[in-house]
Design a protein around this motif. Structure first.
Motif, PDB file in Angstrom:
ATOM      1  N   TYR A  33     -65.408  62.618 -34.439  1.00 28.27           N
ATOM      2  CA  TYR A  33     -65.007  61.401 -34.816  1.00 28.27           C
ATOM      3  C   TYR A  33     -65.827  60.893 -35.801  1.00 28.27           C
ATOM      4  N   THR A  57     -57.007  58.036 -32.743  1.00 27.16           N
ATOM      5  CA  THR A  57     -58.289  57.362 -33.883  1.00 27.16           C
ATOM      6  C   THR A  57     -57.924  56.064 -33.878  1.00 27.16           C
ATOM      7  N   ARG A 314     -62.184  49.584 -30.518  1.00 26.97           N
ATOM      8  CA  ARG A 314     -61.896  51.131 -31.727  1.00 26.97           C
ATOM      9  C   ARG A 314     -62.772  51.917 -30.797  1.00 26.97           C
ATOM     10  N   VAL A 330     -54.160  65.749 -33.829  1.00 31.02           N
ATOM     11  CA  VAL A 330     -55.504  63.432 -34.098  1.00 31.02           C
ATOM     12  C   VAL A 330     -53.889  63.248 -33.973  1.00 31.02           C
ATOM     13  N   ASP A 332     -53.086  58.603 -34.812  1.00 28.33           N
ATOM     14  CA  ASP A 332     -53.558  57.144 -35.045  1.00 28.33           C
ATOM     15  C   ASP A 332     -52.400  56.630 -34.830  1.00 28.33           C
TER      16      ASP A 332
ATOM     17  N   GLY B  31     -60.838  64.572 -42.419  1.00 29.34           N
ATOM     18  CA  GLY B  31     -61.022  64.802 -40.525  1.00 29.34           C
ATOM     19  C   GLY B  31     -62.081  64.830 -40.015  1.00 29.34           C
ATOM     20  N   VAL B  32     -62.672  65.955 -40.878  1.00 24.68           N
ATOM     21  CA  VAL B  32     -63.818  66.606 -39.765  1.00 24.68           C
ATOM     22  C   VAL B  32     -64.825  65.503 -39.298  1.00 24.68           C
ATOM     23  N   TYR B  33     -64.760  64.573 -40.896  1.00 23.46           N
ATOM     24  CA  TYR B  33     -65.783  63.667 -41.309  1.00 23.46           C
ATOM     25  C   TYR B  33     -65.474  62.457 -40.525  1.00 23.46           C
ATOM     26  N   GLY B  34     -64.093  62.568 -39.799  1.00 24.07           N
ATOM     27  CA  GLY B  34     -64.217  61.337 -39.492  1.00 24.07           C
ATOM     28  C   GLY B  34     -63.065  60.757 -39.746  1.00 24.07           C
ATOM     29  N   GLY B  35     -62.160  60.521 -40.522  1.00 20.94           N
ATOM     30  CA  GLY B  35     -61.813  60.465 -41.955  1.00 20.94           C
ATOM     31  C   GLY B  35     -59.961  60.889 -41.720  1.00 20.94           C
ATOM     32  N   VAL B  37     -56.345  62.109 -40.541  1.00 20.45           N
ATOM     33  CA  VAL B  37     -54.958  61.062 -40.155  1.00 20.45           C
ATOM     34  C   VAL B  37     -56.250  59.208 -39.381  1.00 20.45           C
ATOM     35  N   ALA B  38     -56.946  59.547 -39.820  1.00 16.44           N
ATOM     36  CA  ALA B  38     -57.732  58.050 -38.769  1.00 16.44           C
ATOM     37  C   ALA B  38     -57.625  56.790 -40.081  1.00 16.44           C
TER      38      ALA B  38
END
Lengths: 477, 477
Positions: A33, A57, A314, A330, A332, B31-35, B37-38
């Motif tokens: 995350y 997410t 969240r 993954v 959301d 994505g791998v940094y927490g973004g 899809v999120a």
């Protein structure tokens, strides 16, 4: 679902369920995350399960511990089950009349085991062995209540006063790690002082591993509800973990231990041949508790535990089930912790037992989990801040009518238990894709969506007219 | 390094280098940094390269585009190379007397190709074909300068005024996508209006793929410096990408395109048998530009492009080199974009050519990249905010003496080009593990570290006495 039927005919069993619920761990703490190495506490085991499973997410807890836990076990929002905030010293909970997931799984032939933190009330009627668990080993309350008043750093006014120390000794809250069997009364195992607290997660891990080993020979499926002590303040890592994280701070060392423990539980399942038979759900009960910083979690989002900003509710959420949940997903898609109730009962073939005499907020997410490109079956997240109907999320939009301030007049140590209620005379609208930190209210720019939210809120509010809650609710609309 | 020597003796070549530099993309976008899809824009190609390579969580750019780009190409901080802020309409850059990575690699026998955004000055002496590149196809400036005044949404006062439109036509800045060959003059390919702007990243991708294909038959190694137009405001995705991201917003659609383009470049390297011979570096030139929101990136950190808060300068950075960079590594070792200079020259066997007549801020990170558990060779990050010596990072601590306000008096649209300089009379100290969002100044609690930082700053300042910079600097200490 065909896939579930295939599993059952292939194995001749219904799946085991392992819920691994961490305490006050933030969305941003896990490597996958955006945390892990970046925030000084790698989480290789959680990361691996996320990559080999379904990583959510947009999964939501309630703003604090007890409400979330009771929501998971009842499928109901806090304003329905009645536990609106963390239960404190010697307080009763609200499970006496509840119908719990544990009870229904037990009725359906599952062996039900609760291990670790309970925190849904100390009264007998709310204790685990009286709400459906065959066995419980853990504590009834929450980490800090056992230790805060013993620590001269936090409570010199008690520790250095004989009179007050005596007062605490006589204060009739449960100070022990306890054990209980179905229908019985609790037996005290060990009084929890700071030293014992350091070891609780280790003891509880051993207890769960023994349970897993024992179940390898059982014909019955199991529900293991493992709730960690960590990483709730105050964290006192045991010697083996002190300074083990790159950050070398108590919270971070505890995260490393929690990750190791999860690894050991998975290893035990694998070693005993049960990994393919077990759905594992990993989550946290709420966002970071910021008033106790630096003994705190990390979330990239606005707000903290106690609030209904994304930072408060969240949470990381991972489903892993070898061979059944497609790896590398993954999503959301919206997921509420209440969905665990319906989903687990469906997986157990006991969906028919879901109560109809009360409103259940959870929805069945079995297809979301098991279908290769499964989508969430949930359309809305309803955010409640104590008894205030705070907000609704629909797709990437969040419509907010009540929220908690995270700065402002008199707030020098911001956190979700410190702010005041902000009632927005109109409403705020946030696009969580474009504005994950909820900084840009776009309500006036996106008026066309207004009615969608009003309609959603009114439908939600109508459920309370049909099933009047036990608490006064402030619905706004 | 033995591993590098082994590579060269095995292949008989020095490695190719591909720098894929994105524009205004945030740490949190991938994505791998927490973004991913999120935040409404999945990045599967970047994620895959990160997982199969080395993902850096503490890599630093400069606060804005031109300074970062010139730092990458010169190994020098902006106060040394002289480009302190983005070059604007028709402005000269500062590369006339620079010794660039491209020049030194060219001298060392590399074919040097620049594609895409340049943005280090429009004057001939700063143009790519005059600072070491064999060939350049791209634009000299930055995306918005080609299109903003053509868009009636942003500039009705120009678009709907014949006189001002004429003024823009006569304004002698370069309005074309241009091409140039070493030592030559630029030729205009196409005037960049909004429609052309939509397609630039596609055209440039094709140009780079042709280059990659051509190089498959070459005995020479190459340096491909591919700088995207996106996702700098204003993003106008071409039809194929419009609404393709889950967020369906221009910035997010552009991220999807940038991820696809990277995938195609990697595919071209693989198809032509060059993937094992090529070090790929993926990064962004600075953090999110927030004054243009919602056409903006995402970072979980405080601040934005233009500032020296982590949000302004901490960028995604991934090294991928099949067979040479151990897969699955994530490191928070410090990395500065200037390190690309020294590292690439070392990889090219041309470390001897690193200038000694000027101060080079980069350090060689070859062992960090190539050793199985390589550690960063950099001890400090020096943060400069224009000519202010803003901060120093050492391990997880950041010592701040000047920073930019991100809220406060008169600031209604916060962003790194809007705040004012805050000079801290004492200093702020942030622990970036415990406080990634830089909210808790702990200076008064961590006094023992003070001297470490003062010493580090004084040593850094001493380099400016030895090599006086061309600009007035405000050093604080």
């Amino acid at each position: 679902m065909a896939k579930l039927a295939e599993f059952e005919s292939r194995t001749g069993r219904r799946p085991n369920i392992l819920v691994y619920l961490m305490d006050d761990v933030g969305w941003g703490d896990l490597g996958v995350y955006g945390g892990g190495v970046a925030v000084g506490a790698p989480t290789p085991n959680m990361d691996a399960l996320a990559r080999d499973g379904l990583m959510l997410t947009s999964a939501y807890s309630q703003p604090s511990s007890s409400p979330t836990r009771a929501t998971l076990l009842t499928g109901q929002l806090p304003v329905r089950h009645g536990i609106l905030r963390p239960t404190l010293y010697n307080e009763a909970g609200g499970l006496t009349d509840a119908i719990t997931l544990a009870q229904l799984l037990s009725d359906a032939g599952y062996v039900t085991q609760a291990v670790g933190k309970w925190h849904m009330g100390e009264n007998p009627g709310s204790q685990p062995q009286n709400v459906g668990f065959d066995d419980f080993s853990g504590f009834l309350s929450v980490s800090d209540l056992y230790t805060e008043w013993r620590d001269p750093y936090f409570y010199p006014e008690i520790v250095y006063s004989e009179e007050r120390t005596e007062m605490m000794r006589e204060f009739a809250f449960e100070k022990y790690w306890v054990h209980a069997e179905k229908g019985g009364t609790i037996e005290q195992i060990k009084e929890i002082d700071i030293e014992v607290s350091s070891h609780l997660d280790e003891y509880w891990k051993d207890y769960s591993i023994e349970f897993i080993e024992k179940m390898a020979d059982s014909d019955q499926p199991f529900f293991l509800y493992h709730c960690t002590r960590g990483a709730h303040f105050d964290n006192y890592p045991r010697d083996e973990y002190k300074g083990l994280s790159p950050a070398k701070q108590a919270y971070k060392d505890t995260i490393v231990e929690l990750d190791d423990i999860l690894g050991e539980l998975v290893e035990a399942l694998e070693r005993t041949g049960q990994l393919e038979n077990t759905l594992i759900f990993i989550a946290s009960d709420n966002g970071p508790e910021m008033e106790s910083w630096p003994d705190s979690a990390y979330s990239p989002f606005r707000g903290a535990k106690g609030s209904t900003w994304e930072g408060g509710v969240r949470v990381p959420a991972i489903f892993y089930w070898k061979g059944m949940v497609e790896p590398g997903r993954v999503s959301d898609g919206l997921f509420d912790i209440s969905d665990i109730f319906n989903t687990c009962l469906t997986l157990a073939g006991a969906a028919d037992s879901i109560p109809t005499d009360r409103y259940i907020d959870g929805v069945d997410q079995t297809s979301f989990l098991l279908a290769e490109e499964g989508l969430s079956n949930r359309k809305y997240i309803y955010y409640w801040l104590m008894s205030y109907f705070s907000a609704v999320r629909l797709a990437e939009y969040k419509y907010v009518q009540f929220a908690e301030s995270d700065s402002g007049e008199g707030i020098v140590n911001p956190g979700g238990f410190t702010g005041y209620i902000m009632a927005f005379p109109y409403y705020h609208l946030y696009n969580l894709y474009l504005d994950p930190k909820e900084e840009h209210n776009v309500s006036i720019r996106k008026l066309v969506f207004t009615d969608l939210f009003i309609e959603a809120m009114q439908k939600h509010i109508a459920t309370f007219r049909e099933y009047p809650p036990g608490v006064n609710i402030i619905t706004g609309h």
